[in-house]
Design a protein around this motif. Structure first.
Motif: not given
Length: 78
Positions: A6-10, A31-33, A40-45
């Motif tokens: 099960p995926m847990t939502r952040r 040079g890479s998102v 940075l522990d962020l979502t790539e999107s």
């Protein structure tokens, strides 16, 4: 074979404009998102969206894209 996990939502986090600006700067320097988001522990999107909007705000976005100021003005008018 992949096991279904099960995926847990952040939990949604709020970021200041300064934090977003720093993240955008790092993504551009690296040079890479994807790598910057991971570092940075962020979502790539989320980071990709911030970088795309920064491009628009700096005049380097696609034709017809609204700047942040224009988006805010439109929100207020609605």
């Amino acid at each position: 074979m992949r096991q279904d996990v099960p995926m847990t939502r952040r939990k949604r986090r709020a970021f200041t404009e300064e934090q977003k600006t720093d993240a955008i700067r790092l993504a551009r320097e690296i040079g890479s998102v994807a790598r910057a988001a991971k570092d940075l522990d962020l979502t790539e999107s989320a980071l990709r969206k911030w970088v795309r909007q920064a491009d628009v705000d700096e005049g380097a976005g696609p034709a017809g894209a609204l700047t942040s100021d224009e988006q805010e003005e439109l929100r207020q008018l609605r």
